[in-house]
Write a protein that holds these residues in place. Structure first.
Motif, PDB file in Angstrom:
ATOM      1  N   GLY A 189      38.792  58.352  35.030  1.00  0.00           N
ATOM      2  CA  GLY A 189      39.923  58.329  35.952  1.00  0.00           C
ATOM      3  C   GLY A 189      40.324  56.917  36.320  1.00  0.00           C
ATOM      4  N   ILE A 190      39.343  56.051  36.563  1.00  0.00           N
ATOM      5  CA  ILE A 190      39.633  54.662  36.917  1.00  0.00           C
ATOM      6  C   ILE A 190      40.253  53.922  35.732  1.00  0.00           C
ATOM      7  CG2 ILE A 190      38.533  52.443  37.451  1.00  0.00           C
ATOM      8  CD1 ILE A 190      36.724  53.942  39.390  1.00  0.00           C
ATOM      9  N   ILE A 191      39.789  54.202  34.523  1.00  0.00           N
ATOM     10  CA  ILE A 191      40.384  53.576  33.340  1.00  0.00           C
ATOM     11  C   ILE A 191      41.839  54.008  33.179  1.00  0.00           C
ATOM     12  CG2 ILE A 191      40.343  53.533  30.808  1.00  0.00           C
ATOM     13  CD1 ILE A 191      37.297  53.523  30.979  1.00  0.00           C
ATOM     14  N   ASP A 192      42.106  55.296  33.335  1.00  0.00           N
ATOM     15  CA  ASP A 192      43.485  55.790  33.207  1.00  0.00           C
ATOM     16  C   ASP A 192      44.398  55.142  34.252  1.00  0.00           C
ATOM     17  OD1 ASP A 192      42.709  57.416  31.127  1.00  0.00           O
ATOM     18  OD2 ASP A 192      42.543  59.236  32.352  1.00  0.00           O
ATOM     19  N   LYS A 193      43.906  55.009  35.470  1.00  0.00           N
ATOM     20  CA  LYS A 193      44.700  54.387  36.533  1.00  0.00           C
ATOM     21  C   LYS A 193      44.937  52.903  36.244  1.00  0.00           C
ATOM     22  CE  LYS A 193      42.935  57.626  39.990  1.00  0.00           C
ATOM     23  NZ  LYS A 193      42.010  57.809  41.137  1.00  0.00           N
ATOM     24  N   ASP A 208      39.352  47.979  25.119  1.00  0.00           N
ATOM     25  CA  ASP A 208      38.322  48.594  24.291  1.00  0.00           C
ATOM     26  C   ASP A 208      37.665  49.673  25.142  1.00  0.00           C
ATOM     27  OD1 ASP A 208      35.268  48.781  23.593  1.00  0.00           O
ATOM     28  OD2 ASP A 208      36.235  48.007  21.777  1.00  0.00           O
ATOM     29  N   GLU A 209      37.824  50.920  24.756  1.00  0.00           N
ATOM     30  CA  GLU A 209      37.408  52.039  25.611  1.00  0.00           C
ATOM     31  C   GLU A 209      35.938  51.958  26.021  1.00  0.00           C
ATOM     32  OE1 GLU A 209      37.469  56.949  25.744  1.00  0.00           O
ATOM     33  OE2 GLU A 209      38.039  55.878  23.904  1.00  0.00           O
ATOM     34  N   GLU A 210      35.057  51.736  25.072  1.00  0.00           N
ATOM     35  CA  GLU A 210      33.631  51.704  25.391  1.00  0.00           C
ATOM     36  C   GLU A 210      33.288  50.521  26.290  1.00  0.00           C
ATOM     37  OE1 GLU A 210      31.509  54.139  24.822  1.00  0.00           O
ATOM     38  OE2 GLU A 210      33.282  55.169  24.042  1.00  0.00           O
ATOM     39  N   ASP A 211      33.912  49.363  26.006  1.00  0.00           N
ATOM     40  CA  ASP A 211      33.684  48.183  26.838  1.00  0.00           C
ATOM     41  C   ASP A 211      34.154  48.437  28.264  1.00  0.00           C
ATOM     42  OD1 ASP A 211      33.091  45.334  27.345  1.00  0.00           O
ATOM     43  OD2 ASP A 211      35.270  45.147  27.492  1.00  0.00           O
ATOM     44  N   TRP A 212      35.333  49.028  28.414  1.00  0.00           N
ATOM     45  CA  TRP A 212      35.856  49.312  29.753  1.00  0.00           C
ATOM     46  C   TRP A 212      34.997  50.343  30.470  1.00  0.00           C
ATOM     47  CZ3 TRP A 212      41.631  49.063  31.291  1.00  0.00           C
ATOM     48  CH2 TRP A 212      42.152  47.808  30.963  1.00  0.00           C
ATOM     49  N   LYS A 213      34.482  51.327  29.757  1.00  0.00           N
ATOM     50  CA  LYS A 213      33.608  52.323  30.385  1.00  0.00           C
ATOM     51  C   LYS A 213      32.359  51.657  30.955  1.00  0.00           C
ATOM     52  CE  LYS A 213      34.883  56.559  27.914  1.00  0.00           C
ATOM     53  NZ  LYS A 213      34.417  57.603  26.966  1.00  0.00           N
ATOM     54  N   VAL A 216      33.367  49.627  34.099  1.00  0.00           N
ATOM     55  CA  VAL A 216      33.590  50.464  35.281  1.00  0.00           C
ATOM     56  C   VAL A 216      32.266  50.966  35.841  1.00  0.00           C
ATOM     57  CG1 VAL A 216      34.610  52.605  36.132  1.00  0.00           C
ATOM     58  CG2 VAL A 216      35.912  51.136  34.599  1.00  0.00           C
ATOM     59  N   ALA A 217      31.375  51.417  34.971  1.00  0.00           N
ATOM     60  CA  ALA A 217      30.071  51.926  35.430  1.00  0.00           C
ATOM     61  C   ALA A 217      29.299  50.854  36.182  1.00  0.00           C
ATOM     62  CB  ALA A 217      29.259  52.420  34.240  1.00  0.00           C
ATOM     63  N   ASP A 218      29.444  49.595  35.752  1.00  0.00           N
ATOM     64  CA  ASP A 218      28.741  48.481  36.396  1.00  0.00           C
ATOM     65  C   ASP A 218      29.593  47.796  37.459  1.00  0.00           C
ATOM     66  OD1 ASP A 218      26.524  48.893  34.815  1.00  0.00           O
ATOM     67  OD2 ASP A 218      27.177  47.500  33.263  1.00  0.00           O
ATOM     68  N   ARG A 219      30.791  48.324  37.714  1.00  0.00           N
ATOM     69  CA  ARG A 219      31.743  47.764  38.680  1.00  0.00           C
ATOM     70  C   ARG A 219      32.104  46.316  38.346  1.00  0.00           C
ATOM     71  NH1 ARG A 219      29.770  49.869  44.518  1.00  0.00           N
ATOM     72  NH2 ARG A 219      27.706  49.772  43.623  1.00  0.00           N
ATOM     73  N   VAL A 220      32.277  46.064  37.066  1.00  0.00           N
ATOM     74  CA  VAL A 220      32.718  44.758  36.577  1.00  0.00           C
ATOM     75  C   VAL A 220      34.243  44.784  36.466  1.00  0.00           C
ATOM     76  CG1 VAL A 220      32.669  43.154  34.627  1.00  0.00           C
ATOM     77  CG2 VAL A 220      30.575  44.342  35.335  1.00  0.00           C
ATOM     78  N   PRO A 221      34.944  43.748  36.917  1.00  0.00           N
ATOM     79  CA  PRO A 221      36.405  43.754  36.889  1.00  0.00           C
ATOM     80  C   PRO A 221      36.986  43.918  35.483  1.00  0.00           C
ATOM     81  CG  PRO A 221      35.617  42.022  38.337  1.00  0.00           C
ATOM     82  CD  PRO A 221      34.413  42.552  37.612  1.00  0.00           C
TER      83      PRO A 221
END
Length: 368
Positions: A189-193, A208-213, A216-221
């Protein structure tokens, strides 16, 4: 492991580490004591203060002394700083001290005369109409989006120095039990937003989907735009009950109980000069004392009032009832804040205690 946190905070290495924090506290400054919103997740949502704007002399004194000591300063807390009638003068003064104005804000009170100021902002952003409902605002969502996107586009188009971290929250706390768990849940949801924000701003970030996932999981900008000193990024955030009175009944235990390190790591200067000592107490229930523009900030930080607060926690008996109420909701009644100040030191101690897995309150850092 029974009493794991007790063993942690009584370890000699831990005590040495937390005492070193006294040399470099974080100074939180609340220019106002009121807000333009009443968000469901905010502990101040029902507070109706007589409006106070921090006296400019007091603010300048706190800022100049903090800079001279090499202490970090951060504005905002929970109340909205951009409601201060002299906020442009405040931002300008801070920047003149050689540090970048750094603040949290909901963005709705930022006027156009501040659009071009160098500043770092944590911009709490409602990325969907459903998210915006938590704001309890009378402003339409369309007008809200138009206002904030106009501000962000101005920063991009004019290469205004500063990092704007568009804070998108994981609101899953409202879907289940109110627990002290920092794990991100709404990753997709956060990636889509984030991608929707980039599209609205006309940006094409490297995705990069996996990189962004992982980020987000690590709360990295997530970077959306970087050009020189102008940065627009998404900051994934977990809404957690850091301000417990926003979520649960604050019935105190029969006796004072609990330990917290906030009195070693931070001081929160309120608009009226009262000094709280915890970012989990943005409505300032627990006050150590009051300062004026003439006060010696370091003397207060190391003085009798703060010493009394620290002694109370050392005895596992907080002297302020709010702390007792807050800590009753935390595992083993303990908030060990060295977990954020020096996670590697905490990791070493926990390893020696036989702890190898991440905890709800601590994630082991990567090996050095």
């Amino acid at each position: 492991m029974k009493n794991m946190k007790h063993q942690l905070i009584h370890d000699a290495r831990y005590r040495a580490g937390i005492k070193r924090c006294l040399d470099k506290p974080q100074i939180l400054i609340a220019p106002t004591n009121y807000c333009n919103l009443a968000c469901d997740y905010c502990s101040t949502k029902d507070i109706k203060n007589a409006k106070v704007n921090m006296d400019l002399d007091l603010l300048k004194s706190v800022v100049s002394q903090s800079v001279a000591q090499g202490w970090g300063i951060f504005f905002g807390q929970t109340y909205e700083p951009f409601l201060h009638p002299r906020i442009v003068d405040i931002v300008t003064f801070v920047n003149e001290q050689g540090v970048r104005f750094d603040s949290a804000t909901n963005g709705m009170a930022i006027r156009e005369n501040a659009y071009g100021l160098p500043m770092n902002l944590l911009l709490s952003f409602s990325a969907t109409k459903e998210d915006y409902e938590y704001r309890n605002s009378s402003v339409s969502y369309d007008k809200y989006l138009e206002k904030l996107y106009r501000f962000l586009k101005h920063r991009i188009d004019n290469n205004v120095p500063g990092v704007i971290s568009v804070q998108i929250a994981d609101y899953t706390i409202f879907d289940g039990d109110i627990t002290y768990d920092k794990k991100m849940v709404d990753i997709s949801g956060i990636i889509d937003k984030s991608l929707a924000i980039a599209e609205a701003l006309g940006l094409e970030p490297e995705y990069d989907e996996e990189d962004w996932k992982r980020k987000v999981a690590d709360r990295v900008p997530l970077p959306l735009f970087v050009k020189g000193e102008t940065v627009i990024r998404v900051q994934p955030t977990k809404i957690v009950p850091n301000s417990f009175d926003a979520f649960v009944a604050m019935d105190a235990p029969l006796e004072p109980k609990g330990y917290c390190d906030s009195c070693y790591t931070m001081m929160s200067i309120q608009a009226d000069g009262q000094v709280a000592f915890c970012c989990c107490d943005p409505s300032a229930h627990a006050i150590a004392g009051t300062i004026t523009a003439d006060a010696d900030l370091k003397e207060f930080w190391l003085g009798e009032e703060m010493d009394a607060v620290r002694k109370g926690f050392a005895d596992f008996a907080p002297i302020h009832s709010f702390c007792t109420k807050c800590l009753a909701n935390v595992t083993e009644n303990i908030k060990p804040l060295l977990t954020t100040k020096n996670p590697h030191a905490v990791a070493d101690i926990l390893h020696d205690l036989g702890v190898e897995e991440d905890q709800a309150w601590f994630k082991f850092p990567a090996a050095r």
